[in-house]
Design a protein around this motif. Structure first.
Motif, PDB file in Angstrom:
ATOM      1  N   LEU A 155      -4.637   2.316  -6.238  1.00  0.00           N
ATOM      2  CA  LEU A 155      -4.087   1.965  -4.929  1.00  0.00           C
ATOM      3  C   LEU A 155      -2.678   1.381  -5.072  1.00  0.00           C
ATOM      4  O   LEU A 155      -1.770   1.720  -4.318  1.00  0.00           O
ATOM      5  CB  LEU A 155      -5.019   0.979  -4.227  1.00  0.00           C
ATOM      6  N   ARG A 156      -2.494   0.512  -6.044  1.00  0.00           N
ATOM      7  CA  ARG A 156      -1.175  -0.078  -6.279  1.00  0.00           C
ATOM      8  C   ARG A 156      -0.155   0.979  -6.685  1.00  0.00           C
ATOM      9  O   ARG A 156       0.991   0.946  -6.250  1.00  0.00           O
ATOM     10  CB  ARG A 156      -1.264  -1.167  -7.344  1.00  0.00           C
ATOM     11  N   LEU A 157      -0.581   1.921  -7.522  1.00  0.00           N
ATOM     12  CA  LEU A 157       0.329   2.992  -7.932  1.00  0.00           C
ATOM     13  C   LEU A 157       0.728   3.847  -6.727  1.00  0.00           C
ATOM     14  O   LEU A 157       1.906   4.163  -6.542  1.00  0.00           O
ATOM     15  CB  LEU A 157      -0.309   3.870  -9.017  1.00  0.00           C
ATOM     16  N   HIS A 158      -0.229   4.175  -5.878  1.00  0.00           N
ATOM     17  CA  HIS A 158       0.095   4.986  -4.702  1.00  0.00           C
ATOM     18  C   HIS A 158       0.956   4.220  -3.706  1.00  0.00           C
ATOM     19  O   HIS A 158       1.813   4.812  -3.044  1.00  0.00           O
ATOM     20  CB  HIS A 158      -1.176   5.542  -4.066  1.00  0.00           C
ATOM     21  N   ALA A 159       0.767   2.912  -3.608  1.00  0.00           N
ATOM     22  CA  ALA A 159       1.643   2.094  -2.760  1.00  0.00           C
ATOM     23  C   ALA A 159       3.074   2.148  -3.291  1.00  0.00           C
ATOM     24  O   ALA A 159       4.029   2.292  -2.523  1.00  0.00           O
ATOM     25  CB  ALA A 159       1.144   0.654  -2.711  1.00  0.00           C
ATOM     26  N   LEU A 160       3.225   2.050  -4.603  1.00  0.00           N
ATOM     27  CA  LEU A 160       4.554   2.112  -5.216  1.00  0.00           C
ATOM     28  C   LEU A 160       5.201   3.480  -4.993  1.00  0.00           C
ATOM     29  O   LEU A 160       6.384   3.571  -4.668  1.00  0.00           O
ATOM     30  CB  LEU A 160       4.447   1.803  -6.709  1.00  0.00           C
ATOM     31  N   LEU A 161       4.423   4.544  -5.141  1.00  0.00           N
ATOM     32  CA  LEU A 161       4.948   5.895  -4.881  1.00  0.00           C
ATOM     33  C   LEU A 161       5.375   6.030  -3.419  1.00  0.00           C
ATOM     34  O   LEU A 161       6.402   6.648  -3.117  1.00  0.00           O
ATOM     35  CB  LEU A 161       3.906   6.956  -5.236  1.00  0.00           C
ATOM     36  N   ASN A 162       4.603   5.451  -2.512  1.00  0.00           N
ATOM     37  CA  ASN A 162       4.930   5.500  -1.090  1.00  0.00           C
ATOM     38  C   ASN A 162       6.223   4.738  -0.804  1.00  0.00           C
ATOM     39  O   ASN A 162       7.089   5.217  -0.069  1.00  0.00           O
ATOM     40  CB  ASN A 162       3.773   4.940  -0.264  1.00  0.00           C
ATOM     41  N   ILE A 163       6.370   3.553  -1.402  1.00  0.00           N
ATOM     42  CA  ILE A 163       7.598   2.771  -1.228  1.00  0.00           C
ATOM     43  C   ILE A 163       8.797   3.564  -1.739  1.00  0.00           C
ATOM     44  O   ILE A 163       9.842   3.626  -1.089  1.00  0.00           O
ATOM     45  CB  ILE A 163       7.493   1.416  -1.962  1.00  0.00           C
ATOM     46  N   SER A 164       8.637   4.195  -2.883  1.00  0.00           N
ATOM     47  CA  SER A 164       9.718   4.992  -3.469  1.00  0.00           C
ATOM     48  C   SER A 164      10.114   6.143  -2.547  1.00  0.00           C
ATOM     49  O   SER A 164      11.295   6.407  -2.322  1.00  0.00           O
ATOM     50  CB  SER A 164       9.280   5.535  -4.829  1.00  0.00           C
ATOM     51  N   SER A 165       9.114   6.789  -1.997  1.00  0.00           N
ATOM     52  CA  SER A 165       9.374   7.906  -1.082  1.00  0.00           C
ATOM     53  C   SER A 165      10.100   7.433   0.173  1.00  0.00           C
ATOM     54  O   SER A 165      11.074   8.058   0.618  1.00  0.00           O
ATOM     55  CB  SER A 165       8.053   8.579  -0.715  1.00  0.00           C
ATOM     56  N   LEU A 166       9.628   6.320   0.741  1.00  0.00           N
ATOM     57  CA  LEU A 166      10.268   5.783   1.947  1.00  0.00           C
ATOM     58  C   LEU A 166      11.705   5.356   1.671  1.00  0.00           C
ATOM     59  O   LEU A 166      12.601   5.618   2.476  1.00  0.00           O
ATOM     60  CB  LEU A 166       9.472   4.595   2.481  1.00  0.00           C
ATOM     61  N   MET A 167      11.935   4.729   0.533  1.00  0.00           N
ATOM     62  CA  MET A 167      13.292   4.299   0.186  1.00  0.00           C
ATOM     63  C   MET A 167      14.207   5.506   0.007  1.00  0.00           C
ATOM     64  O   MET A 167      15.372   5.478   0.418  1.00  0.00           O
ATOM     65  CB  MET A 167      13.268   3.437  -1.075  1.00  0.00           C
ATOM     66  N   GLY A 168      13.680   6.571  -0.583  1.00  0.00           N
ATOM     67  CA  GLY A 168      14.464   7.798  -0.752  1.00  0.00           C
ATOM     68  C   GLY A 168      14.828   8.425   0.582  1.00  0.00           C
ATOM     69  O   GLY A 168      15.954   8.873   0.791  1.00  0.00           O
ATOM     70  N   ARG A 169      13.860   8.434   1.513  1.00  0.00           N
ATOM     71  CA  ARG A 169      14.113   8.981   2.851  1.00  0.00           C
ATOM     72  C   ARG A 169      15.124   8.129   3.589  1.00  0.00           C
ATOM     73  O   ARG A 169      16.030   8.655   4.247  1.00  0.00           O
ATOM     74  CB  ARG A 169      12.808   9.049   3.641  1.00  0.00           C
TER      75      ARG A 169
END
Length: 165
Positions: free
Chosen positions: A137-151
């Motif tokens: 869950l923590r890894l997927h949260a980090l991936l989501n944050i990364s994606s949002l920051m990129g967008r």
């Protein structure tokens, strides 16, 4: 099983674990087979981060700040693409590094689980189902944050360029 010290940490990597067999220090489990390396998991992960112009220490520091969590933090090797989470303290010989692939977890005993990846590979992990799922869950949260920051970065760059016209 093949011996390899090359860059096998990529999007096909499922898991990475310590081994103590002869000269080998790591077992790399991938979608196309298992490999052994004379490099430790830490050395392999650091090399993978360096390939993406950072260090493991830098990636962990960024993840710790973004997640506000410093115990066994997951980290991204390649933003929006490749991430990994530990099942135990990285200093613990039983630590298995799980990459961002889909998997199920079956607890087989107290603090013992079987992780089964969607393509059928299963591995034994000395960690509870709860711990593994929390790390995932923590890894997927980090991936989501990364994606949002990129967008967001793309949006603001486009807006800035539009304003200059």
């Amino acid at each position: 099983m093949l011996h390899c010290d090359s860059y096998l940490i990529d999007t096909r990597t499922l898991a990475l674990e310590s081994v103590f067999t002869g000269d080998y220090k790591s077992k790399i489990i991938t979608t196309h087979g298992n490999y052994f390396s004379k490099l430790s998991p830490h050395q392999l992960l650091n090399k993978a981060c360096l390939y993406h112009f950072s260090t493991m220490k830098g990636r962990i520091q960024a993840a710790t700040i973004l997640l506000n969590y410093d115990k066994k933090p997951p980290f991204l090797i390649a933003p929006n693409e490749l991430g990994v989470c530990p099942t135990a303290s990285p200093q613990n010989a039983d630590c298995v590094w799980l990459f961002n692939h889909r998997y199920t977890v079956t607890e087989v005993g107290k603090g013992q689980s079987i992780v089964t990846f969607m393509e059928g590979t299963s591995i034994y992990v000395k960690a509870s189902r709860h711990t593994i799922l929390k790390q995932q869950l923590r890894l997927h949260a980090l991936l989501n944050i990364s994606s949002l920051m990129g967008r967001e970065k793309k949006i603001y760059i486009v807006k800035k360029e539009e304003m200059m016209i």
